[in-house]
Design an enzyme around this catalytic site. Sequence first.
Site, PDB file in Angstrom:
ATOM      1  N   CYS A  49      -8.845   5.619  13.373  1.00  0.00           N
ATOM      2  CA  CYS A  49      -9.807   6.543  13.985  1.00  0.00           C
ATOM      3  C   CYS A  49      -9.160   7.873  14.327  1.00  0.00           C
ATOM      4  O   CYS A  49      -7.976   7.939  14.648  1.00  0.00           O
ATOM      5  CB  CYS A  49     -10.345   5.944  15.271  1.00  0.00           C
ATOM      6  SG  CYS A  49     -11.182   4.383  15.023  1.00  0.00           S
ATOM      7  N   ARG A  54      -6.175  10.105   7.650  1.00  0.00           N
ATOM      8  CA  ARG A  54      -5.806   8.910   8.415  1.00  0.00           C
ATOM      9  C   ARG A  54      -6.568   7.679   7.925  1.00  0.00           C
ATOM     10  O   ARG A  54      -6.175   6.553   8.224  1.00  0.00           O
ATOM     11  CB  ARG A  54      -6.104   9.140   9.895  1.00  0.00           C
ATOM     12  CG  ARG A  54      -5.272  10.232  10.525  1.00  0.00           C
ATOM     13  CD  ARG A  54      -5.865  10.687  11.840  1.00  0.00           C
ATOM     14  NE  ARG A  54      -5.822   9.666  12.855  1.00  0.00           N
ATOM     15  CZ  ARG A  54      -4.815   9.458  13.691  1.00  0.00           C
ATOM     16  NH1 ARG A  54      -3.761  10.224  13.621  1.00  0.00           N
ATOM     17  NH2 ARG A  54      -4.857   8.521  14.597  1.00  0.00           N
ATOM     18  N   TRP A 114     -12.453   4.033  11.827  1.00  0.00           N
ATOM     19  CA  TRP A 114     -11.900   3.033  10.915  1.00  0.00           C
ATOM     20  C   TRP A 114     -12.239   1.697  11.561  1.00  0.00           C
ATOM     21  O   TRP A 114     -11.699   1.342  12.621  1.00  0.00           O
ATOM     22  CB  TRP A 114     -10.399   3.238  10.810  1.00  0.00           C
ATOM     23  CG  TRP A 114      -9.733   2.419   9.747  1.00  0.00           C
ATOM     24  CD1 TRP A 114      -9.686   2.686   8.411  1.00  0.00           C
ATOM     25  CD2 TRP A 114      -8.994   1.218   9.926  1.00  0.00           C
ATOM     26  NE1 TRP A 114      -8.964   1.718   7.761  1.00  0.00           N
ATOM     27  CE2 TRP A 114      -8.526   0.808   8.662  1.00  0.00           C
ATOM     28  CE3 TRP A 114      -8.672   0.429  11.048  1.00  0.00           C
ATOM     29  CZ2 TRP A 114      -7.764  -0.342   8.480  1.00  0.00           C
ATOM     30  CZ3 TRP A 114      -7.923  -0.720  10.865  1.00  0.00           C
ATOM     31  CH2 TRP A 114      -7.471  -1.093   9.588  1.00  0.00           C
ATOM     32  N   ASN A 136     -10.144   5.656  20.035  1.00  0.00           N
ATOM     33  CA  ASN A 136      -9.230   5.199  18.983  1.00  0.00           C
ATOM     34  C   ASN A 136      -8.393   4.077  19.581  1.00  0.00           C
ATOM     35  O   ASN A 136      -7.861   4.229  20.678  1.00  0.00           O
ATOM     36  CB  ASN A 136      -8.330   6.371  18.544  1.00  0.00           C
ATOM     37  CG  ASN A 136      -7.224   5.934  17.592  1.00  0.00           C
ATOM     38  OD1 ASN A 136      -7.311   4.877  16.965  1.00  0.00           O
ATOM     39  ND2 ASN A 136      -6.185   6.737  17.490  1.00  0.00           N
ATOM     40  N   GLY A 137      -8.296   2.964  18.869  1.00  0.00           N
ATOM     41  CA  GLY A 137      -7.502   1.846  19.403  1.00  0.00           C
ATOM     42  C   GLY A 137      -8.384   0.628  19.607  1.00  0.00           C
ATOM     43  O   GLY A 137      -9.516   0.572  19.116  1.00  0.00           O
ATOM     44  N   GLU A 159       8.176  -1.704  -3.579  1.00  0.00           N
ATOM     45  CA  GLU A 159       7.508  -0.435  -3.285  1.00  0.00           C
ATOM     46  C   GLU A 159       6.577  -0.041  -4.442  1.00  0.00           C
ATOM     47  O   GLU A 159       5.452   0.421  -4.217  1.00  0.00           O
ATOM     48  CB  GLU A 159       8.570   0.648  -3.019  1.00  0.00           C
ATOM     49  CG  GLU A 159       8.047   2.049  -2.797  1.00  0.00           C
ATOM     50  CD  GLU A 159       7.085   2.203  -1.639  1.00  0.00           C
ATOM     51  OE1 GLU A 159       6.908   1.260  -0.850  1.00  0.00           O
ATOM     52  OE2 GLU A 159       6.471   3.276  -1.537  1.00  0.00           O
ATOM     53  N   LYS A 164       2.568   0.479  -4.030  1.00  0.00           N
ATOM     54  CA  LYS A 164       1.927   1.749  -4.408  1.00  0.00           C
ATOM     55  C   LYS A 164       0.756   1.466  -5.350  1.00  0.00           C
ATOM     56  O   LYS A 164      -0.324   2.001  -5.193  1.00  0.00           O
ATOM     57  CB  LYS A 164       2.971   2.624  -5.100  1.00  0.00           C
ATOM     58  CG  LYS A 164       3.136   4.035  -4.763  1.00  0.00           C
ATOM     59  CD  LYS A 164       3.614   4.492  -3.447  1.00  0.00           C
ATOM     60  CE  LYS A 164       3.175   3.781  -2.231  1.00  0.00           C
ATOM     61  NZ  LYS A 164       3.981   4.053  -1.067  1.00  0.00           N
ATOM     62  N   GLU A 170      -2.255  -0.300  -3.595  1.00  0.00           N
ATOM     63  CA  GLU A 170      -3.050   0.435  -2.620  1.00  0.00           C
ATOM     64  C   GLU A 170      -3.910   1.535  -3.218  1.00  0.00           C
ATOM     65  O   GLU A 170      -4.991   1.790  -2.715  1.00  0.00           O
ATOM     66  CB  GLU A 170      -2.202   0.936  -1.434  1.00  0.00           C
ATOM     67  CG  GLU A 170      -1.209   2.018  -1.701  1.00  0.00           C
ATOM     68  CD  GLU A 170      -0.473   2.449  -0.413  1.00  0.00           C
ATOM     69  OE1 GLU A 170       0.654   2.909  -0.543  1.00  0.00           O
ATOM     70  OE2 GLU A 170      -1.027   2.351   0.696  1.00  0.00           O
ATOM     71  N   HIS A 179      12.008 -19.618 -10.790  1.00  0.00           N
ATOM     72  CA  HIS A 179      11.667 -20.531  -9.695  1.00  0.00           C
ATOM     73  C   HIS A 179      10.167 -20.562  -9.427  1.00  0.00           C
ATOM     74  O   HIS A 179       9.741 -21.034  -8.376  1.00  0.00           O
ATOM     75  CB  HIS A 179      12.438 -20.136  -8.430  1.00  0.00           C
ATOM     76  CG  HIS A 179      13.922 -20.214  -8.612  1.00  0.00           C
ATOM     77  ND1 HIS A 179      14.587 -21.413  -8.786  1.00  0.00           N
ATOM     78  CD2 HIS A 179      14.870 -19.254  -8.689  1.00  0.00           C
ATOM     79  CE1 HIS A 179      15.884 -21.184  -8.952  1.00  0.00           C
ATOM     80  NE2 HIS A 179      16.079 -19.877  -8.899  1.00  0.00           N
ATOM     81  N   LYS A 222      -3.975   6.028   7.148  1.00  0.00           N
ATOM     82  CA  LYS A 222      -2.649   6.631   7.050  1.00  0.00           C
ATOM     83  C   LYS A 222      -1.793   6.258   8.256  1.00  0.00           C
ATOM     84  O   LYS A 222      -0.626   5.948   8.146  1.00  0.00           O
ATOM     85  CB  LYS A 222      -2.803   8.149   6.950  1.00  0.00           C
ATOM     86  CG  LYS A 222      -1.482   8.905   6.832  1.00  0.00           C
ATOM     87  CD  LYS A 222      -0.824   8.636   5.492  1.00  0.00           C
ATOM     88  CE  LYS A 222       0.507   9.323   5.336  1.00  0.00           C
ATOM     89  NZ  LYS A 222       1.256   8.778   4.201  1.00  0.00           N
TER      90      LYS A 222
HETATM   91  C1  AGP Z   1       2.472   3.190   2.298  1.00  0.00           C
HETATM   92  O1  AGP Z   1       2.063   3.690   1.084  1.00  0.00           O
HETATM   93  C2  AGP Z   1       1.470   2.650   3.167  1.00  0.00           C
HETATM   94  N1  AGP Z   1       0.291   3.393   3.222  1.00  0.00           N
HETATM   95  C3  AGP Z   1       1.916   1.909   4.417  1.00  0.00           C
HETATM   96  O2  AGP Z   1       2.532   0.760   3.956  1.00  0.00           O
HETATM   97  C4  AGP Z   1       2.834   2.608   5.443  1.00  0.00           C
HETATM   98  O3  AGP Z   1       4.087   2.810   4.899  1.00  0.00           O
HETATM   99  C5  AGP Z   1       2.897   1.730   6.708  1.00  0.00           C
HETATM  100  O4  AGP Z   1       1.620   1.632   7.260  1.00  0.00           O
HETATM  101  C6  AGP Z   1       3.874   2.251   7.729  1.00  0.00           C
HETATM  102  O5  AGP Z   1       3.526   3.520   8.171  1.00  0.00           O
HETATM  103  P1  AGP Z   1       4.565   4.421   8.945  1.00  0.00           P
HETATM  104  O6  AGP Z   1       5.680   4.721   8.036  1.00  0.00           O
HETATM  105  O7  AGP Z   1       3.783   5.646   9.339  1.00  0.00           O
HETATM  106  O8  AGP Z   1       5.014   3.634  10.138  1.00  0.00           O
END
Ligand code: AGP
Length: 614
Positions: free
Chosen positions: A2, A27, A73, A100-101, A487, A491, A494, A510, A609
């Site tokens: 949010c 965000r 959100w 927010n929260g 990673e 990527k 997401e 395995h 974000k």
């Molecule tokens: C990365 O592409 C993500 N969107 C997510 O995993 C992100 O890295 C994670 O939420 C941690 O965020 P931060 O680095 O702001 O703590």
Amino acid sequence: MCGIVVAVAKNNVASVLLEGLSQLEYRGYDSAGIALMNGGFHRLRTTGRVAELNKIVNERKLQGKTGIAHTRWATHGEPSEHNAHPHFSGEASRIAVVHNGIIENYETLRQRLQAAGLKFISDTDTEVIAHLITFNLERTLDLFEAVRDSVTELQGVYAIAVMEEARSDRIVVFHNGTPLLLGLGTSGNYAASDASALIQVTKRMIYLKEGDLAELYCDSYRIVNCFNGSMSEVDRIVHESKLTTEDLGIGSYAHFMQKEIFEQPSVAANILEEIFNTNSASPQLFGDAAKHIFTQIDKVLILACGTSYHAGLVARHWLETVAKLTCNVEIASEYRYRNPVIQANTLVVGISQSGETADTLAALSYAKAFGHRYSLAICNVAESTLTRQTDLCFLTRAGPEIGVASTKAFTTQLTGLMLLAVVLGKLHGKLSNEDESKIIGALRHLPVSLNRVLRAESEIKVWAKKLSESQHILFLGRGIHYPIAMEGALKLKEISYIHAEAYAAGELKHGPLALIDKDMPVIVIAPNDELLAKIKSNLQEVRARGGKLYVLADNDSSVESSSGLEVIRLTEYAGLLSPILHTIPLQLLAYHIALIRNTDIDKPRNLAKSVTVE
Ligand code: AGP
């Protein structure tokens, strides 16, 4: 997560609020809303984008000098208009609230308020706040006091902004964990979830502290702290934000993610400015007390989430190899509920792009409460909650990262973590001057190498075309490149919504080998390191079962393209820095596959974000 934007000004604030919301879009959100005061509340909410809200605000000519706005959100209740903020307390509400929260005890409070005859229209925890404040307002007759009394009953980590119909000149905000800052302007005062929403009107910001309750008027403000036992006014430092509107622009790129991928050589150069003319890295890079603290510690514990966690996994290899220090890396959301063994002389490192990730912050506090004495933040946002909670701090200086998928934040985190390994190695007598200057030399060369790797984009696009229809993709790496495979898979998942998984290549036999057939493409990271021979055997295991291989190698890797095996060569082997370089093609691959699949690259579905809730 949010986003909140608040304004009390001399003129109509509708456009300021909407511009602020559009800056917070990165965000992540699923609905948006605004309420303006103009002889009463005027509220509009939509499950569309901020642009849609903007359109209806203009169509209906909504205006007001005081207002609150929000991007939601969803946590409690589906994304829908009736769950979107601002929330009222019933139909004839006296107040409007954005939040927010999460309010953890909302069910208990909801039952109590329902028993007192209050009706709930939404499924949100926010409506509980609106009713509770209204309930207290009946008694206190003053909004500031009503909010102060209400927050003593609310459990959780949150920030709120409240507007009262009877007092169109004032907004009350409260900060308890999730980010909220004030912006002090010349023709009004403002508050928002982050500075990017407010630089359109001011650069003068106050970062609120936990428990800060503030009232904002057009030309003044007052802050008290509800947690320090006294309700007397507190002074907070006014910071001059270094953000510029240019930092937040997309330039000539199609997406922020694309811009941020291509910024990597220049942001790497930024971070390395400080070691440009030397052959050694100073502890001072991490703060004044770094030398003292670094000589006390004998272990490292890294806490982080998502991409930042992957940076931690790479750093573990570096800390072991370069500094000969034991390093544990933990997923923050898991660590915070474990019973860790106290190791007082452990350096606890929180890695976070935003510095606001609830799980990382909570894990760090937990580690400290458990007796871990020393802490360091590796963070991209100066003045974020994380940087204010640690003894030491390393700012990754990547500039605002707007795309939800983290790219430049990751590679700058890695650069900072390599510097940490070097500094610790030196201080602990495990790294010779000669080896130190070799690593520093390689780091200085990094911007050039990153530029070279980016030139592989045209070949990556060819792969992207071939892979864009896949249902599943497997990523393999070994040793220090296994976290890079993780990673790459993250990527891809997401932003393209293709199911992807990463395996340490030695684990294939395995279990996951059972998945291999002609419909399971396998992307392999195969640099010319000591594990190349092992990786080559793993390639054979896949080929023998009809799997199609896409191999990322450096110039020196002896892997050749053949039937069912395609190789892209990046640049010369970069030694310990190789993981940084192998990240880039995987970012580009995810980007180009997502482009073909026409997904919302900068704001992928369901994601945020800045993950400010648990
Ligand atoms: C990365 O592409 C993500 N969107 C997510 O995993 C992100 O890295 C994670 O939420 C941690 O965020 P931060 O680095 O702001 O703590």
